[in-house]
Design an enzyme around this catalytic site. Structure first.
Site, PDB file in Angstrom:
ATOM      1  N   ASP A 336       0.402 -22.486 -12.526  1.00 53.28           N
ATOM      2  CA  ASP A 336       1.541 -23.237 -13.073  1.00 53.28           C
ATOM      3  C   ASP A 336       2.293 -22.347 -14.070  1.00 53.28           C
ATOM      4  O   ASP A 336       1.809 -21.281 -14.455  1.00 53.28           O
ATOM      5  CB  ASP A 336       0.984 -24.490 -13.770  1.00 53.28           C
ATOM      6  CG  ASP A 336       2.076 -25.467 -14.181  1.00 53.28           C
ATOM      7  OD1 ASP A 336       3.195 -25.395 -13.636  1.00 53.28           O
ATOM      8  OD2 ASP A 336       1.804 -26.308 -15.075  1.00 53.28           O
ATOM      9  N   GLU A 339       7.027 -19.108 -13.958  1.00 56.34           N
ATOM     10  CA  GLU A 339       8.435 -18.656 -13.728  1.00 56.34           C
ATOM     11  C   GLU A 339       8.741 -17.371 -14.478  1.00 56.34           C
ATOM     12  O   GLU A 339       9.592 -16.615 -14.002  1.00 56.34           O
ATOM     13  CB  GLU A 339       9.400 -19.763 -14.144  1.00 56.34           C
ATOM     14  CG  GLU A 339       9.302 -21.015 -13.289  1.00 56.34           C
ATOM     15  CD  GLU A 339       8.015 -21.802 -13.508  1.00 56.34           C
ATOM     16  OE1 GLU A 339       7.526 -21.806 -14.637  1.00 56.34           O
ATOM     17  OE2 GLU A 339       7.489 -22.367 -12.538  1.00 56.34           O
ATOM     18  N   ASP A 442       7.970 -30.542 -10.873  1.00 56.61           N
ATOM     19  CA  ASP A 442       7.985 -31.835 -11.559  1.00 56.61           C
ATOM     20  C   ASP A 442       9.048 -32.801 -11.049  1.00 56.61           C
ATOM     21  O   ASP A 442      10.066 -33.027 -11.703  1.00 56.61           O
ATOM     22  CB  ASP A 442       8.150 -31.606 -13.057  1.00 56.61           C
ATOM     23  CG  ASP A 442       6.987 -30.795 -13.617  1.00 56.61           C
ATOM     24  OD1 ASP A 442       5.934 -30.738 -12.945  1.00 56.61           O
ATOM     25  OD2 ASP A 442       7.135 -30.223 -14.703  1.00 56.61           O
TER      26      ASP A 442
HETATM   27  O1  MIG Z   1       5.051 -28.433 -18.703  1.00 47.95           O
HETATM   28  O2  MIG Z   1      -0.152 -28.610 -16.784  1.00 47.95           O
HETATM   29  O3  MIG Z   1       4.456 -28.753 -12.966  1.00 47.95           O
HETATM   30  O4  MIG Z   1       2.136 -30.176 -12.362  1.00 47.95           O
HETATM   31  O5  MIG Z   1       0.639 -31.206 -14.503  1.00 47.95           O
HETATM   32  C1  MIG Z   1       4.084 -29.166 -18.055  1.00 47.95           C
HETATM   33  C2  MIG Z   1       0.625 -29.741 -17.021  1.00 47.95           C
HETATM   34  C3  MIG Z   1       3.032 -28.249 -17.504  1.00 47.95           C
HETATM   35  C4  MIG Z   1       3.784 -28.613 -15.251  1.00 47.95           C
HETATM   36  C5  MIG Z   1       3.352 -28.761 -13.833  1.00 47.95           C
HETATM   37  C6  MIG Z   1       2.551 -30.026 -13.686  1.00 47.95           C
HETATM   38  C7  MIG Z   1       1.350 -29.992 -14.609  1.00 47.95           C
HETATM   39  C8  MIG Z   1       1.819 -29.799 -16.058  1.00 47.95           C
HETATM   40  N1  MIG Z   1       2.640 -28.594 -16.160  1.00 47.95           N
END
Ligand code: MIG
Length: 749
Positions: A336, A339, A442
């Site tokens: 996650d 980016e 998201d």
């Molecule tokens: O800014 O790890 O897209 O799937 O549950 C939030 C917490 C950070 C974004 C991900 C989401 C995940 C969440 N993350």
């Protein structure tokens, strides 16, 4: 021509090099394609360059401009534009401008752009012509201004390398694009099962409870995800005290048939005596600011530093960090925030984080204008490559997640004893499919996002990334029982089948609503497992030929103009059409079917193509159609893959004759690469009143899981006298329009 080099790379590929492009990472591998040249390029008097495919004019390069930024203006009359990976909008991209710069934006509105994934690959197609792929091989920020017949592509670079790919049709272009950008490896079979996630299952007790509920309620499930709260203070590669013995827990879960997937963010907490930080600091692995100091930014753990995955030794260091997770028995890694996302770069970050954690609401965060999607640190961050050359972050950003996924994949190779990797990544560049599956980030529990996800997922599939999906039920906002039902009904036919939801939102497990919802959701998840043999076959075709798993319905008949604007139907493979219900309280919908004849999924009804039909869609059913004369593979439902060592294979034939190949391997190891797999060719045809069935071994080197084969022929033609299988007559039954016979697998071949 100044500043332009044109090369015929192979029969189906032309390369245009405008100016002097500078790429830190090259994802392209040029493939061989022999035979007669399919493209020809002509230069017109007015300096325009015209490209012909099969002697049809497919595009014109009207003008181009090279300086710090490079722009090329193309022209194709009446073109439809497909691809561009993960974008909000319709399947046909015509009329809008899109940007490629990986961005964490949790508010997916109709005009939100860019998002997490950058794939600068466009397919230009018009009826009556071959399709053309345009791949911009640039990791810099690129833009696609698709106003209309004139369309302009720019890269923030001193040049631009553009590949034109010839294809007889759209699918053929995609196949060739994956020759260039890479094919996905076969995923482990369990990753095609149902996956349950939530931000977060935050303790061993909670995880075990989810697992026990699944089994007690007989809701099939293969994977449970651990989101950021499994870590100690959000420090990557650590465990919180709420998981006192991860290895013991995972062993128990494995025995129950579950795999565990853990989240990993690239941000490493800046904290002395934390081994990941200390060893990274010692090896000098983190990205820098212009003054040479480590760049620091705030993410979940507070102040963080970020690995410079551009360097090989940094990738190796990252690979090593995974050892403890794999020793504990983790089977999948969820990447996650890659980016990469940075919440803020000063003390204000701490404040915001506190707020975010206490009262989590994405719309509030969005309005604060203080999150990463506002900034990407393009100027501040400096990367260094293996030769010591320095690069601005803006040139690396688009490939950052892909580089991270490479290091993660190596970790599976190193620590997982020949088991297939499963990586789920949020960000990525062209070629990410070689390393990871992706999800669309998201979204929200909105009906609009259920519909939106179709265009996103089929477009990713047209951009080489076949293993992908959206959070089922929606991530942000509160789901309802009806929305979860409709989303699950559709999710069965999506490559990735994961229910995930955000902290602070209503619980979204199948049992979180009412009995009826639970019952319907269970029935549809079981359908996913029944379809496993067929789905796995599609994954095989995707990894072998680069074919999309799900596709827009325009791929059924590229010359039918009416198909290009259909955004609420899609194909599951070549022959199954899905028409999900995407609005609340709807109990029927209009379905446009492409040319040909179509069966209902149960084989009972038949429909004509090139027509709109009013189709009943009670809450517990999703309209699904199968093209006449096709073959679908099924098995019996199970609680997880592979619960039973021996399975039945159902070969369902819709119509009089059909032909398909069937692929099988252990679904777990990489032995298929050494030839340990089975491939069969199955064909069936009715001649007068006799069915001739041929079951042929093309390759067989795997012991096999299927012990018997049941043929079920949905025929609307009445009884037959005889069925002849591989030259021998077999006994059959005929009941309610279905001709049926069962044979021992080993007797067939
Ligand atoms: O800014 O790890 O897209 O799937 O549950 C939030 C917490 C950070 C974004 C991900 C989401 C995940 C969440 N993350």
């Amino acid at each position: 021509m100044d500043n332009l080099k044109i090369e015929n790379v192979n029969a189906a590929l032309i390369k245009f090099t405008f100016g002097n492009p500078s790429n830190p990472v090259n994802v392209v591998k040029v493939f061989e394609e022999k035979g007669e040249k399919l493209f020809s390029v002509k230069e017109m008097e007015n300096e325009q360059i015209v490209v012909f495919a099969d002697d049809k004019k497919v595009l014109t390069v009207k003008e181009y401009h090279v300086s710090e930024k490079t722009c090329v203006k193309f022209h194709t009359p009446w073109a439809h534009f497909l691809g561009l990976g993960e974008k909000i909008g319709t399947i046909d991209r015509r009329g809008r401008k899109f940007e490629m710069l990986t961005t964490d934006n949790p508010l997916h509105l109709p005009d939100t752009d860019p998002l997490y994934i950058s794939i600068p690959f466009l397919i230009v197609v018009r009826t009556g012509q071959p399709a053309v792929g345009i791949f911009v091989n640039s990791t810099a920020k690129t833009t696609f201004d698709l106003q209309g017949d004139d369309y302009t592509i720019c890269a923030d670079d001193s040049g631009m390398e553009v590949y034109l790919i010839h294809g007889q049709n759209v699918i053929n272009v995609v196949e060739k694009f994956t020759h260039l950008s890479g094919k996905p490896q076969l995923p482990p079979a369990w990753a095609l099962g149902y996956q349950q996630s939530r931000w977060s299952y935050a303790s061993e007790g909670e995880v075990m409870e989810i697992a026990q509920h699944m089994r007690k309620k007989e809701i099939p499930c293969d994977a449970i995800y651990l989101d950021i709260d499994y870590m100690d203070k959000y420090k990557v590669f650590t465990w919180s005290k709420a998981f006192p013995n991860p290895q013991k827990m995972i062993t128990k879960l494995n025995e129950m048939g579950f795999k565990i997937v853990t989240i990993i963010d690239p941000g490493v907490k800046k904290e002395e005596e934390y081994s990941v930080y200390d060893s990274g600091k010692e090896k000098n692995v983190f990205v820098k600011k212009a003054n040479g100091e480590d760049f620091e930014g705030y993410v979940w753990p507070g102040k963080c530093v970020f690995p410079d995955f551009l360097r090989d030794d940094v990738k190796k260091w990252w690979t090593e960090q995974h050892k403890s997770l794999f020793q504990a028995g983790v089977d999948g890694i969820w990447n996650d925030m890659n980016e990469p996302a940075v919440v803020w770069d000063d003390e204000k970050g701490e404040e915001l984080l506190k707020l975010a954690k206490s009262e989590f609401d994405f719309s509030v965060l969005g309005r604060l204008k203080a999150l990463p999607y506002q900034r990407s640190y393009e100027e501040e961050i400096i990367h260094t490559d293996d030769f010591g050359k320095k690069w601005k972050h803006v040139k690396i950003r688009n490939v950052y997640a892909t580089l991270e996924a490479m290091a993660t994949k190596d970790a599976f190779e190193k620590f997982k004893n020949g088991k297939r990797p499963f990586i789920l990544s949020r960000a990525g560049f062209a070629g990410i499919q070689k390393y990871a599956a992706v999800w669309t980030g998201d979204n929200s529990s909105w009906w609009e996002h259920l519909e939106e996800s179709i265009a996103e997922i089929v477009s990713l599939n047209l951009s080489g990334v076949s293993f992908c999906g959206a959070d089922i039920g929606g991530f942000g906002a509160n789901c309802t029982g009806e929305l979860l039902i409709r989303w699950t009904e559709m999710g069965v036919f999506m490559p990735l089948f994961r229910n995930h939801s955000a902290i602070g939102t209503r619980r979204q497990e199948p049992w979180a609503f009412d009995k009826q919802t639970e019952e319907i959701v269970r029935r549809h998840i079981r359908r996913r497992y029944e379809l496993f043999p067929h789905l796995y076959n599609l994954f095989y075709e995707s990894s072998t030929y680069g074919r999309p798993i799900v596709r827009p319905i325009l791929t059924c008949d590229q010359d039918d103009e009416a198909l290009y604007c259909v955004n609420d139907e899609f194909m599951f493979g070549k022959n199954v059409l899905i028409a999900p219900v995407v609005r609340p309280n709807a109990r029927w919908r209009a379905v446009y079917l492409p040319k040909g004849k179509w069966f209902s999924f149960d084989g009972k009804k038949m429909y004509d193509g090139k027509k709109v039909h009013k189709v009943e869609a009670p809450l517990d059913e999703i309209p699904v159609f199968v093209r006449e004369n096709s073959m679908i593979f099924r098995t019996d439902p199970m609680n997880f893959l592979f619960e039973k060592e021996k399975m039945k294979l159902y070969v369902d034939v819709y119509g009089k004759s059909a032909q398909n190949t069937f692929y099988e391997d252990d679904g777990e190891t990489l032995k298929y690469k050494e030839g340990e797999y089975n491939l069969y060719e199955i064909s069936i045809a009715r001649a007068q009143d006799i069915y001739h069935v041929n079951f042929k071994r093309l390759h067989s080197a795997y012991k096999g899981k299927y012990e018997s084969v049941v043929f079920r022929i949905m025929t609307h033609e009445g009884r037959t006298d005889k069925v002849i299988l591989n030259g021998k007559e077999v006994k059959h039954t005929f009941e309610s329009g279905i001709l049926k016979f069962e044979v021992d697998f080993n007797d067939v071949i």
